[in-house]
Design an enzyme around this catalytic site. Structure first.
Site, PDB file in Angstrom:
ATOM      1  N   LYS A   1     -21.658 -23.962  10.801  1.00 51.31           N
ATOM      2  CA  LYS A   1     -23.097 -24.244  10.637  1.00 51.31           C
ATOM      3  C   LYS A   1     -23.941 -23.512  11.669  1.00 51.31           C
ATOM      4  CE  LYS A   1     -22.208 -28.596   8.288  1.00 51.31           C
ATOM      5  NZ  LYS A   1     -20.747 -28.683   8.490  1.00 51.31           N
TER       6      LYS A   1
HETATM    7  O1  LIG Z   1     -23.429 -31.795   3.910  1.00 48.46           O
HETATM    8  C1  LIG Z   1     -22.337 -31.628   4.457  1.00 48.46           C
HETATM    9  C2  LIG Z   1     -21.947 -30.438   5.032  1.00 48.46           C
HETATM   10  C3  LIG Z   1     -20.693 -30.331   5.560  1.00 48.46           C
HETATM   11  N1  LIG Z   1     -19.832 -31.370   5.559  1.00 48.46           N
HETATM   12  C4  LIG Z   1     -18.468 -31.158   6.106  1.00 48.46           C
HETATM   13  O2  LIG Z   1     -17.516 -31.315   5.029  1.00 48.46           O
HETATM   14  C5  LIG Z   1     -16.380 -32.027   5.475  1.00 48.46           C
HETATM   15  C6  LIG Z   1     -16.283 -33.346   4.755  1.00 48.46           C
HETATM   16  O3  LIG Z   1     -15.162 -34.083   5.186  1.00 48.46           O
HETATM   17  P1  LIG Z   1     -14.604 -35.368   4.375  1.00 48.46           P
HETATM   18  O4  LIG Z   1     -13.508 -35.873   5.275  1.00 48.46           O
HETATM   19  O5  LIG Z   1     -14.083 -34.882   3.056  1.00 48.46           O
HETATM   20  O6  LIG Z   1     -15.715 -36.328   4.252  1.00 48.46           O
HETATM   21  C7  LIG Z   1     -16.533 -32.154   6.981  1.00 48.46           C
HETATM   22  O7  LIG Z   1     -15.959 -31.014   7.581  1.00 48.46           O
HETATM   23  C8  LIG Z   1     -18.041 -32.135   7.186  1.00 48.46           C
HETATM   24  O8  LIG Z   1     -18.394 -31.661   8.461  1.00 48.46           O
HETATM   25  C9  LIG Z   1     -20.208 -32.553   4.995  1.00 48.46           C
HETATM   26  O9  LIG Z   1     -19.440 -33.549   4.972  1.00 48.46           O
HETATM   27  N2  LIG Z   1     -21.462 -32.648   4.439  1.00 48.46           N
END
Ligand SMILES: O=c1ccn([C@@H]2O[C@H](COP(=O)(O)O)[C@@H](O)[C@H]2O)c(=O)[nH]1
Length: 300
Positions: A105
């Protein structure tokens, strides 16, 4: 190297839209791997255990997915040794044929963004030699600083056939605080999406998709569907499936084009940690979770 959008399209045709999220949360690792020997700095030892776990995750999930998203935060948490491990894992994943998204990001003033973009995408030219640094296929970026600050990322991606995913409507519960603010009669995120579509337009290739995509959370299916309908040429990176509550059915209805392309769906905790740390059969749990995610996201 061909255009990122086409490489992604080919990968999704072959494996479906699941993106494995490599977020190595130390407390979730199998208990057997959370062991320390008596010598060596703890961060180094922890990094080696994380390395071992992630290598296994890459092997176990490979039949079900062709895209892996490295969440930089969990490697940074391990200090320099963790960053070294992330670099080694990225190289291994590349050799195994994964497409690699680096979720860091990024976003800063243009003169700094140039350095971030070189590190993530093009590599750094030093003494006449271009040295790959993180060598990701795509990078997540924050649009808050505006077009001039994003341009170095777009230019770098263009030069080397890589991609950029811009945060548009994030998956977290508080996303609306700023992203839903009404400006000139519509929410701020829809202005961002419009700009992303503009930056993407010159990169659209044979699949009808381009190299500049949008991050749109599965936890907001109405906005996800609206973005899909309004911007058929955008790749969407969809987080929020599984652990954050987004369901496969909602995603299937909202995120894809009629040809089944257009979105990749990230699962980090859901696929990588579907077990209790004391479960001796954690490898089978990961394989089963990945297989199920692949199946339910494709609706097969
Ligand atoms: O809007 C957003 C942007 C990035 N993320 C990232 O995706 C994964 C989600 O992890 P889960 O364990 O599947 O919930 C994580 O790396 C976040 O930093 C997001 O969740 N939402």
């Amino acid at each position: 190297m061909g255009a990122f959008a086409e490489r992604l399209a080919e990968t999704v045709r072959q494996y479906g839209p699941l993106c494995v999220g490599l977020d190595p949360r130390w407390e979730c690792l199998p208990a057997d791997l959370r062991r320390f020997s008596t010598d060596g700095p703890l961060l180094f030892q922890a990094s080696q255990q994380v390395r071992q776990f992630c290598l296994r995750v890459l092997e176990l999930t490979r039949p079900y997915s062709g895209v892996v998203k490295f969440q930089s935060a969990f490697f940074e948490l391990l200090g320099p040794a963790g960053m070294q491990v992330m670099q080694e894992l990225i190289q291994t994943a590349r050799q195994q044929g994964w497409l690699i998204i680096w979720d860091a990001k990024r976003g800063d003033v243009a003169s700094t963004a140039e350095a971030y973009a070189a590190a993530a995408l093009t590599g750094w030219t030093l003494n006449g030699q271009t040295l790959p640094v993180w060598d990701a296929d795509a990078l997540t970026v924050n649009p808050y600083l505006g077009a001039d600050a994003l341009e170095p990322f777009l230019a770098a991606a263009r030069r080397v056939g890589r991609g950029v995913f811009v945060l548009v409507r994030t998956s977290n519960p508080g996303a609306g605080l700023f992203q839903d603010l009404i400006c000139e009669g519509r929410p701020l995120y829809s202005h961002v999406a419009e700009a992303v579509a503009r930056w993407n337009a010159p990169t659209v290739s044979a699949s009808g998709l381009g190299d500049v995509g949008a991050v749109a959370g599965a936890t907001h299916p109405r906005q996800l569907a609206e973005l899909r309908q309004s911007y058929p040429h955008l790749w969407l990176l969809v987080p929020g499936y599984g652990a954050q509550g987004g369901t496969a059915e909602e995603i299937r209805q909202a995120a894809f084009r009629d040809d089944g392309l257009g979105a990749i769906v990230n699962s980090s905790r859901g696929v990588v940690f579907p077990f209790h740390p004391h479960d001796p059969d954690w490898e089978r749990a990961i394989r089963t979770a990945a297989e199920q995610a692949q199946r339910e996201l494709t609706g097969r």
